[in-house]
Design an enzyme around this catalytic site. Structure first.
Site, PDB file in Angstrom:
ATOM      1  N   GLN A 177       0.817  -1.222   0.000  1.00  0.00           N
ATOM      2  CA  GLN A 177       0.000   0.000   0.000  1.00  0.00           C
ATOM      3  C   GLN A 177       0.849   1.270   0.000  1.00  0.00           C
ATOM      4  OE1 GLN A 177      -3.295   0.508  -0.294  1.00  0.00           O
ATOM      5  NE2 GLN A 177      -3.767  -1.666  -0.437  1.00  0.00           N
ATOM      6  N   THR A 235       8.863 -19.257 -16.723  1.00  0.00           N
ATOM      7  CA  THR A 235       9.082 -18.257 -17.768  1.00  0.00           C
ATOM      8  C   THR A 235       8.491 -16.921 -17.334  1.00  0.00           C
ATOM      9  OG1 THR A 235       9.056 -19.963 -19.453  1.00  0.00           O
ATOM     10  CG2 THR A 235       8.667 -17.702 -20.200  1.00  0.00           C
ATOM     11  N   CYS A 323     -21.053  -8.005   9.227  1.00  0.00           N
ATOM     12  CA  CYS A 323     -22.423  -8.185   8.762  1.00  0.00           C
ATOM     13  C   CYS A 323     -23.333  -8.228   9.978  1.00  0.00           C
ATOM     14  CB  CYS A 323     -22.530  -9.491   7.980  1.00  0.00           C
ATOM     15  SG  CYS A 323     -24.188  -9.904   7.523  1.00  0.00           S
TER      16      CYS A 323
HETATM   17  C1  LIG Z   1      -3.307  -5.899  -2.220  1.00  0.00           C
HETATM   18  C2  LIG Z   1      -2.404  -6.239  -1.077  1.00  0.00           C
HETATM   19  C3  LIG Z   1      -1.647  -7.431  -1.070  1.00  0.00           C
HETATM   20  C4  LIG Z   1      -1.779  -8.472  -2.145  1.00  0.00           C
HETATM   21  O1  LIG Z   1      -1.240  -8.088  -3.366  1.00  0.00           O
HETATM   22  P1  LIG Z   1      -1.711  -8.863  -4.693  1.00  0.00           P
HETATM   23  O2  LIG Z   1      -0.783  -8.355  -5.752  1.00  0.00           O
HETATM   24  O3  LIG Z   1      -3.122  -8.485  -4.936  1.00  0.00           O
HETATM   25  O4  LIG Z   1      -1.516 -10.312  -4.445  1.00  0.00           O
HETATM   26  C5  LIG Z   1      -0.802  -7.648  -0.014  1.00  0.00           C
HETATM   27  N1  LIG Z   1      -0.676  -6.764   0.990  1.00  0.00           N
HETATM   28  C6  LIG Z   1      -1.378  -5.608   1.016  1.00  0.00           C
HETATM   29  C7  LIG Z   1      -1.185  -4.661   2.147  1.00  0.00           C
HETATM   30  C8  LIG Z   1      -2.272  -5.313  -0.010  1.00  0.00           C
HETATM   31  O5  LIG Z   1      -2.978  -4.185   0.043  1.00  0.00           O
END
Ligand SMILES: *Cc1c(COP(=O)(O)O)cnc(C)c1O
Length: 384
Positions: A177, A235, A323
């Protein structure tokens, strides 16, 4: 359509798409071949490696391409344990990690590792002092995310990194993030391993990379023909890697500008919503926060209904909500931040991108307020 869910994924940057196109068509060489077509593919992969390295202040030889952030997280946690086995079987992580880290740690617990799960404070911050207190003689690896995907809290990675470097304990951070959203420099952060994902910063889905500090060597997770210097066989996803590289180049080049813009819009949105919705709660830290992230809870509102109403109005936002029927699990992050259930049920996560405009933000605010008035959660006199 108004897209405000950039923490979930981002649109492929047009220049990344352009860069990929030849490698989906005429430039189809396998990088491992020994003719010109292959050499060109190999060169494109190495160019992308340089761009990925630049985004995080690393050297190209410290970058290993993966199928995404999830694979990078799995690999970082599992790839060092063979070497560290003589020292011990104790790991430290936090209770607010992405499932890619959290569930890997849970698996390792079943494999006989002991895991200390650090609890954040109510802002979502893991304090360096907590890491210090959790470290033991047999601690081999610590994994703390750089920025949280739900509430956007930025963790004090540099302070934790400095301490662990002195202690000679491996340090991994899930920076999925953070990369492309805030400055990331592996040397400044003193991390040994760092995960990133292409589709969170304008690259294609199914691409990512793991940074491994050059003094270290990591065991492969995937065995085979020895691609990625023996680290990650198979690959190469040439077009994907090229797209990630171009997205990384774009992200690095526009970072300060995007941070400023997105943060300004986010703050404007937060202040207006706070003014108009009595009892609105901001989840996560006000100060230590990703510029793009807004995570709010409105007592009495139902996130699923709110998201449905916004979807109808052409707006994409997300929720991590408990929920009300109790059938779906709540957010492990909001629960760790001690957000009461009646607030969790009314949670919206809005994550902005550089293409969002003030007009879009105004429209989203209007849609939220109209929904809340219709549901009599806020009185009509608040209308403007
Ligand atoms: C989206 C996310 C992931 C996973 O990444 P992907 O490329 O979707 O597998 C891992 N850690 C965090 C904090 C994320 O926001």
């Amino acid at each position: 359509m108004i897209y405000m869910d950039h923490a979930a994924t981002t649109a492929l940057h047009p220049s990344a798409y352009k860069a990929m196109e030849p490698y989906l068509q005429e430039q189809y060489g396998n990088p491992s071949g020994s003719y010109t077509l292959s050499a060109q593919a190999k060169e494109a992969v190495e160019w992308a490696r340089m761009q990925a390295a630049r985004l995080i202040g690393a050297r190209p030889e410290e970058i290993y391409f993966t199928s995404g952030g999830t694979e990078a997280d799995n690999w970082a946690l599992r790839g060092m344990l063979w070497q560290t086995a003589p020292k011990g079987r104790h790991l430290i992580t936090s209770s607010i990690e992405h499932p890619a880290v959290g569930n890997t740690c849970r698996y390792l617990e079943q494999m006989g590792y002991e895991v200390t799960w650090l609890q954040p404070d109510t802002d979502g911050v893991i304090h360096p002092e907590q890491v210090r207190q959790a470290v033991r003689g047999d601690t081999v690896l610590v994994s703390i995310m750089m920025a949280n995907n739900e509430v956007g809290t930025i963790e004090p990675i540099r302070e934790i990194g400095r301490y662990l470097r002195n202690k000679n304990i491996l340090f991994h951070t899930d920076a999925v993030q953070a990369c492309g959203q805030i400055p990331v420099d592996v040397n400044d952060l003193m991390v040994d391993l760092l995960s990133a994902s292409g589709h969170k910063f304008g690259g294609p889905k199914g691409t990512g990379f793991l940074y491994v500090r050059k003094e270290l060597s990591i065991e492969p997770l995937i065995f085979g023909g020895g691609q990625e210097r023996g680290g990650r066989s198979g690959t190469e996803n040439v077009a994907g890697i090229v797209g990630l590289g171009e997205a990384a180049r774009q992200a690095a080049g526009t970072l300060p500008y995007r941070m400023r813009n997105v943060q300004m819009l986010r703050n404007y949105m937060l202040h207006r919503l706070e003014r108009e919705i009595p009892g609105l709660q901001l989840n996560g830290s006000r100060r230590r926060r990703l510029p793009c992230n807004l995570n709010i809870s409105i007592k009495g509102a139902d996130s699923r209904e709110m998201i449905g109403a916004m979807d109808k109005a052409g707006i994409c936002v997300s929720a991590r909500s408990a929920c009300s029927s109790g059938k779906l699990p709540g957010s492990h992050v909001l629960t760790a931040l001690l957000v009461p259930e009646e607030y969790q049920n009314g949670t919206l996560r809005i994550t902005l991108g550089s293409e969002n405009t003030k007009e879009e933000v105004d429209y989203v605010i209007k849609t939220i307020l109209e929904f809340l008035k219709k549901k009599k959660i806020i009185p009509d006199k608040y209308s403007k």
